[in-house]
Design an enzyme around this catalytic site. Structure first.
Site: not given
Lengths: 361, 361
Positions: B119, B141, B183, B225, B235, B239, B243, B246, B250, B263
């Site tokens: 955890r 993330k 990026e 960032k 987000e 934030r 993306n 993206h 994706h 990516h």
């Protein structure tokens, strides 16, 4: 008739509703659901009993369902992944609510899926076993097992609400009722001597499912759990007291093969072993240990580990438990009945003596 | 020589150290490591290059390692589970630190394992690609892919520190350097027209790996960032601007098969598509779109989606992306070069026109 307790965690606070008829009542869910889509996560045993009334109560929303096999042996990464398969198959976005309908295994898996789906979506617990109503649905611990250890992979993720419908206990197998009582007794042992005395004098009513007795036991259990969780959400300190019997118990569950023992049964034996160790350290008297074993036994629970699990095997299994810090095993032990402590000051010989001590009542 | 930025997240604040020689320096880690055991998570490409110097820098601790296969196609639940196998095999307790040594895939998988092991345990990012140094190692993330969608299963889990050793970029394949620049350019497009102009006039130095140019680009990227993440860790709002490109990207990664495109390459094409869509909505002028495409192309990056991925397939893949809320697709688009916005007000015909528009520079 229902009662509501609150788990006080600031922005993550949530209510526990306890009572009869809650599962089929739309008002149980309306204040809590987020978004317009719901994924119910349940299992093959619970679905035929409670999926229909739950879906009817949620008929204002677009509801999907995923039905998993029933049992601790299915609390695996592979079965957990089926929840994501279902969510993605049906194109669930972030704006949804998961509902866990079932016992502790379902609550742990659905809660952990909610913690991780798209990095976190909300969920509601609808526990249908005594164990889940008094313990696992409250407090935000979620997770799955790894072959090497129980609950090794998981997250803290608090639900939006816990809806504990006491009517669901009417369909619970007796073995599962007893397993739940193991966790109810735990609250008495660690924190509340008066509750323990009450349990002692009401065990027959509890076993015959007297609704008033069960309601009181659930409410008092949740009160104690909610207090402890509010004080120590992430188990930095005294939340560990809730693990009385669990280090031994997890070793028994893993050693016997997940699913062979119910979690509550293993905790019952683990509690007897913790009492044995507490006595060896001079904290409990003979009569305390006997009283504890008698109570557990009267609840229909085992008090001895499986004969084919040797002390060495137990040690090996206990060494990977989460409560091992820095190579040192930590134990939750009893100073007296009603007061628990956490200690890592147990020498190996004393521990071994407890593991080797197989007595019958 | 090194510089330090801070990601300001209250109790979860942490430093980003950027510079030469940091990876092999014990002082990079000493202030951050928790416990006395460390599990390094890396891959088969990076291990022969940097595992030895990292282990020497960490020689004050008990260090274990798990070496995963290299590539986006291995960012799966199955490969992720090997990290838990290793941790449990070696009996790691909670009192340990994970170290992610590698690019974005390693950082995402190790970070997500740290989020879930017992955890939650702490971790340190040691990014060895430009993309990881400027983007994926910062901001917490973490996650893995599902066959139906990228990063669908994950958690927000902030590292204790980011150690970005610019020397590691010397061994980076040119293709990966360009992917990282996608990026870097993003930060200019969404937020900083002056940085964009600087990138335009320094692209040749960046591509020839001039250390000063790379250091400046990494630092400015991390500054932007860190600011955005500090304002919106989970987000809830802006934030999402990070993306840009993206949602399209994706879909390209998933459609081509994970690992076929880097990516950053997919994000580059996605950014061109976002610009195309922004132009159709009347926000960007022709010359802006051309300038954007020229910059991306000069960075050695593609500007067109794969010919065999039809508009309908793209739509299908985009519909399961995380940025779809409540059935509505959300897009990060450009009001001008240097200013991005999030919108769900894109009609299907306009979107389809962008998906069908295949031009060559």
């Amino acid at each position: 008739m229902s009662q509501t307790l609150n788990v006080d965690l600031g922005l993550r606070s949530y209510p526990i509703h306890i009572g009869s008829g809650l599962l089929a009542d739309p008002e149980s869910y309306r204040p809590h659901v987020r978004g317009d889509r719901i994924m119910i996560v349940t299992n093959e045993t619970v679905a035929p009993l409670y999926l229909d009334p739950l879906e009817q109560a949620l008929s204002d929303y677009r509801v999907s369902r995923v039905v998993l096999p029933d049992g601790e042996q299915y609390k695996t990464m592979e079965v957990w992944n089926r929840i994501f398969d279902a969510l993605l198959q049906e194109r669930f976005g972030r704006d949804c609510t998961l509902v866990a309908l079932g016992g502790g295994v379902i609550g742990d898996m659905a809660g952990f899926a909610a913690a991780c789906y798209q990095r976190g979506v909300p969920f509601i617990q609808v526990p249908t076993t005594l164990l889940a109503q008094v313990d696992s649905s409250v407090g935000g611990k979620t997770g799955i097992n790894h072959p090497a250890g129980k609950n090794m992979i998981g997250a803290f993720h608090q639900p939006l609400a816990v809806i504990a419908d006491t009517d669901t206990l009417e369909t619970l197998p007796q073995k599962e009722l007893s397993a739940g009582l193991a966790e109810v007794l735990k609250y008495g042992f660690i924190r509340d001597a008066a509750f323990l005395a009450w349990l002692e004098s009401h065990m027959a009513e509890l076993l015959s499912r007297d609704p008033n007795a069960l309601s009181h036991a659930i409410k008092r259990s949740c009160e104690i759990k909610a207090l402890i969780v509010a004080e120590d959400e992430l188990e930095a300190g005294q939340r560990a007291l809730l693990n009385l019997g669990h280090t031994f118990g997890h070793a028994i569950e893993a050693g016997a093969g997940y699913g062979a023992w119910l979690h509550g049964e293993a905790v019952a034996v683990g509690t007897c072993m913790a009492a044995n160790l507490s006595q060896r350290l001079g904290w409990l008297e003979d009569k305390d240990v006997e009283r504890l074993r008698r109570l557990i036994s009267c609840a229909g629970l085992p008090t001895e580990p499986p004969a084919d699990l040797s002390p060495d095997q137990m040690l090996e299994l206990m060494a990977v438990d989460k409560k091992v810090l820095d190579g040192k095993m930590r134990f939750v032990l009893l100073k007296e009945l009603g007061e628990a402590i956490v200690t890592d000051e147990v020498d190996r010989d004393t521990l071994y003596a407890t593991l080797a001590d197989r007595r019958s009542l």
